[in-house]
Scaffold this active site. Structure first.
Site, PDB file in Angstrom:
ATOM      1  CE  LYS A  90     -40.958  47.373  20.648  1.00  0.00           C
ATOM      2  NZ  LYS A  90     -42.144  46.846  20.070  1.00  0.00           N
ATOM      3  CE1 TYR A 131     -53.558  53.271  19.008  1.00  0.00           C
ATOM      4  CE2 TYR A 131     -52.743  55.134  20.274  1.00  0.00           C
ATOM      5  CZ  TYR A 131     -53.523  54.630  19.252  1.00  0.00           C
ATOM      6  OH  TYR A 131     -54.278  55.481  18.490  1.00  0.00           O
ATOM      7  CB  CYS A 149     -42.681  51.943  17.272  1.00  0.00           C
ATOM      8  SG  CYS A 149     -43.841  51.755  18.634  1.00  0.00           S
ATOM      9  N   PRO A 167     -41.527  59.148  24.668  1.00  0.00           N
ATOM     10  CG  PRO A 167     -42.397  61.287  24.977  1.00  0.00           C
ATOM     11  CD  PRO A 167     -42.282  59.955  25.629  1.00  0.00           C
ATOM     12  CB  THR A 168     -38.108  61.356  20.114  1.00  0.00           C
ATOM     13  OG1 THR A 168     -38.325  60.075  19.508  1.00  0.00           O
ATOM     14  CG2 THR A 168     -36.718  61.844  19.765  1.00  0.00           C
ATOM     15  CB  ALA A 226     -37.618  43.586  16.674  1.00  0.00           C
ATOM     16  CD  GLU A 240     -47.007  43.210  23.395  1.00  0.00           C
ATOM     17  OE1 GLU A 240     -47.103  42.689  24.516  1.00  0.00           O
ATOM     18  OE2 GLU A 240     -47.063  42.540  22.343  1.00  0.00           O
TER      19      GLU A 240
END
Ligand code: UDX
Ligand code: UDX
Length: 453
Positions: free
Chosen positions: A216, A12, A272, A90-91, A219, A157
């Site tokens: 990141k 993505y 996210c 990933p977690t 945010a 990003e």
């Protein structure tokens, strides 16, 4: 310096970002590589592996000219001096930090591979969201090379799914973190030049590496916190007779607060928010900052609570039993304009409805392909149809979970006629015209509003 750039990870983030970079840098070759052959084949076909408005056009414009998709990761590393890494993080679901920490195994394997096949100095750009000070670990791996030097930059990003192309075209800011050394500064400039072909200079923000990495996570945590804040208030609004939309409008007009990200709903989803907050929690805990960790954890607690609260409200309204009642779930994607269902609130809510023995039919314009996997353990109890009228046929309730614009334009008179009475609408997104629905005969319950509002 060679002008080719590559990105490892055609997901993505990697796919859309590189397509837009290629579109604005015709003099550069941009190669997107991935270990997943099907994904690369899809990027090279007429049907993109992800649904994103405007993406097809950009890819079709540049593919085969200066934009290439390939599985030959090693060749791309050799060919390019600037290597973006956008593999997934990933977690962790095992071992220490399970449920919180990021699984960095793909990142580390990628870094080791870069060291193995590199044929010269490289700039390695972190595009994946990573824990603070990951770059330090990466530098240690990359510095194992006897001959070549690797400069690590953090360039997180901020694009949101569904608006990826417009977010990339007109970013609020581009953030580049690097070391304040001459080599670090040169690397920052090389990357800033790529973005500078279309992003105004004042929007390209350069910081130290750790600030960029943390910004990141911060945010996303603050965006999610706003959603949890308004969702927590939605519970109070329902009790106090206030209307959460009126409250959101009133507080959002304060220029210090601002109107965005104040929309109540069934809780935030997406790949996210939860992952990044749990990661932030883990990092805080690992530095011994228990109170800070607890503060952020609460954002996720409220998110889960909102979903439980919504289902509790549905059960209560429907005479305390859902057993054998048919409910139509409108929307399975975690938000409108995406086929993505990662962490979608619809997953948890559907599971809770299934526990109540409801008969569930899910409809969604784009995301139905994920239902079987996401709801594997209850798949036999869940039906799907892309047609909302079929979904609601003979149903007792419509439960709207995704803010797809087309749900506003359905013929609710027709839906009502096909449903069992009393016919309920639970509007989890405050998307519909509730007065018009009530005039038709629906019993309407909306998030953060009383039955009358
Ligand atoms: C991105 C970021 O990488 C992640 O850190 C952020 O938090 C969310 O967005 P995304 O692009 O959504 O991830 O992930 P995904 O769509 O899963 O794409 C990652 C790609 O990397 C996959 O196509 C996967 O096949 C590829 N990959 C993974 C590799 O090419 N090599 C690997 O070793 C591991
Ligand atoms: C988010 C960030 O916005 C983006 O900057 C980052 O790069 C990746 O994570 P994304 O997950 O694609 O992007 O979606 P976003 O639009 O932020 O929405 C996240 C979730 O919050 C969705 O489930 C959405 O429905 C929900 N949401 C958002 C609300 O419930 N209310 C709001 O007011 C805004």
């Amino acid at each position: 310096m060679n002008r080719s750039i590559c990105c490892i990870g055609a997901g993505y983030i990697g796919g859309p970002t590189m397509a837009v970079i290629a579109d604005h840098n015709h003099d550069r070759k941009v190669i997107v590589v991935d270990i997943n052959k099907e994904r690369i084949a899809a990027w090279n076909s007429g049907k993109m592996p992800i649904f994103e408005p405007g993406l097809d056009e950009v890819v079709k414009r540049r593919r085969g000219k200066n934009l290439f998709f390939s599985t030959d990761i090693d060749a791309a590393i050799k060919e390019c001096d600037i290597i973006f890494v956008g593999v997934n993080t990933p977690t962790k679901d095992f071992g220490r930090g399970a449920g919180c920490a990021s699984n960095l195994q793909y990142w580390e394997a990628t870094a080791r591979n870069i060291v193995k096949v590199a044929n010269g100095n490289k700039i390695v750009v972190e595009k994946s969201t990573l824990p603070v000070r990951t770059a330090e670990a990466m530098e240690r791996i990359l510095s194992q090379h006897p001959k070549y030097r690797f400069e690590v930059l953090s360039n997180p990003e901020f694009l949101a799914e569904g608006t990826a192309i417009s977010d990339l075209e007109k970013p609020d800011r581009v953030l580049i973190g690097g070391h304040p050394t001459p080599a670090g500064k040169a690397a920052i400039k090389a990357l800033a030049d790529i973005y500078g072909t279309w992003v105004p200079k004042e929007k390209i923000l350069t910081t130290n590496l750790w600030s960029a990495e943390l910004s990141k996570l911060a945010a996303n945590a603050m965006l999610a916190q706003r959603v949890s804040s308004i969702n927590s208030l939605s519970a109070l609004c329902e009790e106090a007779g206030a209307d959460v939309e009126e409250v959101a409008r009133a507080i959002g007009m304060d220029s210090r607060i601002g109107p965005k990200f104040l929309k109540t709903g069934p809780g935030f989803g997406g790949s996210c928010f939860k992952k990044d907050i749990m990661n932030l929690v883990y990092i805080c805990e690992s530095y011994g900052l228990k109170e800070v960790a607890e503060y952020w954890r609460q954002v996720v607690v409220i998110n889960d609570y909102q979903q439980q609260r919504m289902v509790g409200g549905i059960i209560k309204a429907m005479f305390n039993t859902l057993a054998n009642k048919k409910v139509a779930v409108f929307g399975f994607a975690f938000k409108a304009n995406t086929s993505d269902t990662r962490e979608s609130p619809a997953i948890a809510i559907t599971r809770m409805l299934a526990e109540e023995h409801a008969q569930i039919v899910i409809t969604d314009p784009k995301a139905l392909g994920h239902v079987n996997d996401d709801l594997e353990e209850i798949a036999a109890k869940v039906a799907t149809t892309p047609d909302p009228y079929k979904a609601a046929k003979d149903a007792d309730a419509i439960i709207l979970l995704t803010d797809w614009a087309e749900y506003k334009d359905l013929d609710y008179q027709r839906l009502y006629a096909g449903m069992r009475k009393p016919a309920f609408v639970f509007d989890g997104r405050n998307l519909l015209d509730h007065a018009a629905l009530r005039a038709i005969g629906f019993e309407v319950k909306a998030m953060g509003k009383t039955w009358e509002n």
